[in-house]
Write an enzyme that holds these catalytic residues in place. Structure first.
Site, PDB file in Angstrom:
ATOM      1  N   TYR A 141       4.158  11.823   0.472  1.00  0.00           N
ATOM      2  CA  TYR A 141       4.877  12.305   1.662  1.00  0.00           C
ATOM      3  C   TYR A 141       4.997  13.831   1.679  1.00  0.00           C
ATOM      4  CZ  TYR A 141       6.324   7.460   2.603  1.00  0.00           C
ATOM      5  OH  TYR A 141       6.347   6.119   2.876  1.00  0.00           O
ATOM      6  N   LYS A 186       0.513   1.717  -9.356  1.00  0.00           N
ATOM      7  CA  LYS A 186      -0.791   1.139  -9.003  1.00  0.00           C
ATOM      8  C   LYS A 186      -1.791   1.754  -9.975  1.00  0.00           C
ATOM      9  CE  LYS A 186      -3.481  -1.295  -6.253  1.00  0.00           C
ATOM     10  NZ  LYS A 186      -3.457  -2.778  -6.301  1.00  0.00           N
ATOM     11  N   ASP A 219       1.485  -4.290  -5.820  1.00  0.00           N
ATOM     12  CA  ASP A 219       1.180  -5.488  -5.012  1.00  0.00           C
ATOM     13  C   ASP A 219       1.847  -6.728  -5.610  1.00  0.00           C
ATOM     14  OD1 ASP A 219      -0.570  -4.708  -7.005  1.00  0.00           O
ATOM     15  OD2 ASP A 219      -2.363  -5.521  -6.087  1.00  0.00           O
ATOM     16  N   ASP A 243       9.618   3.375  -0.566  1.00  0.00           N
ATOM     17  CA  ASP A 243       9.943   3.299   0.854  1.00  0.00           C
ATOM     18  C   ASP A 243       9.671   1.882   1.369  1.00  0.00           C
ATOM     19  OD1 ASP A 243      10.560   3.997   3.410  1.00  0.00           O
ATOM     20  OD2 ASP A 243       8.819   5.280   3.751  1.00  0.00           O
ATOM     21  N   ASP A 247      12.640  -1.616   1.850  1.00  0.00           N
ATOM     22  CA  ASP A 247      12.864  -2.321   3.124  1.00  0.00           C
ATOM     23  C   ASP A 247      12.648  -3.820   2.925  1.00  0.00           C
ATOM     24  OD1 ASP A 247      13.528  -0.084   4.590  1.00  0.00           O
ATOM     25  OD2 ASP A 247      12.304  -0.692   6.315  1.00  0.00           O
TER      26      ASP A 247
END
Ligand code: NAD
Length: 353
Positions: A141, A186, A219, A243, A247
């Site tokens: 970001y 990852k 994942d 992020d 959620d």
């Protein structure tokens, strides 16, 4: 105790939920004899309308000189046109960066009375109590962005120092809880993740030997979070993975409107906000759920002001208000629902008993 709190109501339902959080804060301050000065400032779309920028200098300096910042939510269709030159969200990224709040804490606890509010089965949710620690000021970001006629790129960078400090925060919190830390990356694909894994292993082994550390690919983590959420205690991850996963995790609790967050840096000053946005679809109707904001006030009391007893009293009051059926429409889609104000009243009522 004496403290200055910057209050940024923001846009949409922001001012509605902040009003309830502020009422609880004032009652607790009065009850405990604390001298709290609350300073309200424009932020986000409301600030763009007033001054042309989402984070006016006066708002920023008020936040920088405060002991804590309490934020509602920002954004909305009025400021989201694709051609808009300034956006409310720019103010939020800038505020987080200027305050140096690199650790975003998002606790997710499932209240027994709300087991039916989630889309997941109650037996999967019973006893869920986890804490996400998301890195907030680094990663993709904040990396360099490029665009030409045929391609675009966003650079993802992490330094050893950035990883060390966020892992320390998470391991420290795990130590105070059930001692289980899961680090999410990852590393089968990304170089930043391979560095993340190495650093996390070193820090936890050398500085927190009593904390058990497990690495998980992002994942797989997304799957395990809804398959067996009860197994998690503290989870730490980089900005973008955090992020998305936070959620997802919020839905364990039943509504976005329930969940608080704290963003912390090196000192005690922190930025506290519910995790939801400005909810333009319900703004102005007085039906927004204020509990995420009220619980953010509890985090503010605990982390920035050191008022643990007050924080616990507020959390218990919210829990008791939910037990008593003070549920806004998001929590009671088919049953009787109460207004934002009435939900705030239900909490205050229990605080002053
Ligand atoms: P949102 O979180 O505002 O709303 C998503 C859904 O959840 C909506 O149906 C909304 O009604 C509901 N909801 C959210 N909070 C609720 C509450 N307290 N009580 C009851 N229901 C609630 O997300 P969105 O609709 O994707 O975004 C709306 C605006 O908010 C956008 O401009 C977005 O950029 C902004 N946003 C801001 C923040 C922030 O201020 N930190 C975070 C996320 C989104």
């Amino acid at each position: 105790m004496k403290a200055r709190i910057a209050v940024l109501p923001g846009d949409g339902i922001g001012p509605e939920v902040i009003a309830e959080g502020v009422r609880c804060l004032r009652v607790l301050a009065e009850r405990g004899g604390h001298d709290l000065t609350l300073i309200e400032r424009p932020f986000g779309g409301a600030a763009i309308d007033l001054t042309g920028e989402p984070l006016p200098p006066e708002t920023l300096t008020t936040c920088q000189s405060a002991d804590a910042v309490l934020l509602g939510a920002i954004g909305g269709p009025k400021w989201s046109a694709p051609e808009a030159k300034v956006r409310p969200e720019q103010g939020l990224l800038e505020l987080r960066r200027a305050l140096g709040v690199y650790a975003n804490l998002r606790p997710v606890k499932v209240h027994p009375a709300l087991l039916g509010a989630s889309t997941l089965k109650p037996e999967v949710l019973t006893g869920v109590d986890l804490l996400f620690v998301r890195e907030l000021t680094g990663g993709i970001y904040f990396g360099e962005k490029r665009r030409d006629a045929t391609a675009a790129s966003d650079l993802c960078t992490y330094t050893v120092t950035e990883i060390e400090r966020i892992v320390r925060v998470a391991a420290h919190l795990a130590q105070q809880r059930r001692g289980k830390l899961v680090s999410i990356d990852k590393s089968n694909v990304l170089e930043t993740s391979r560095l993340w894994r190495e650093v996390a292993t070193r820090i936890v082994r050398s500085e927190f030997p009593q904390v058990s550390l497990e690495h998980m690919l992002v994942d797989a983590a997304a799957m395990h979070l809804i398959r067996r959420p009860r197994d998690f205690d503290v989870l730490v991850t980089e900005n973008m993975f955090g992020d998305i996963l936070t959620d997802e995790a919020s839905m364990l609790a039943g509504s976005l409107g329930l969940l608080p967050s704290a963003s912390l840096g090196e000192g005690r000053r922190g930025l506290y906000e519910p995790i939801h946005g400005s909810a333009p679809d319900i703004a102005g109707q007085g039906i927004a759920n204020p509990y995420g904001t009220v619980l953010s006030v509890a985090l503010l009391l605990r982390h920035s002001l050191g008022l643990t007893a007050e924080a616990e009293a507020l959390e218990q009051a919210v829990s008791a208000a939910i037990d008593a059926g003070a549920l806004t429409p998001d929590l009671a889609p088919s049953g009787p629902a109460v207004s934002t104000r009435a939900a705030g009243e239900a909490v205050l009522d229990r605080l002053t008993r």
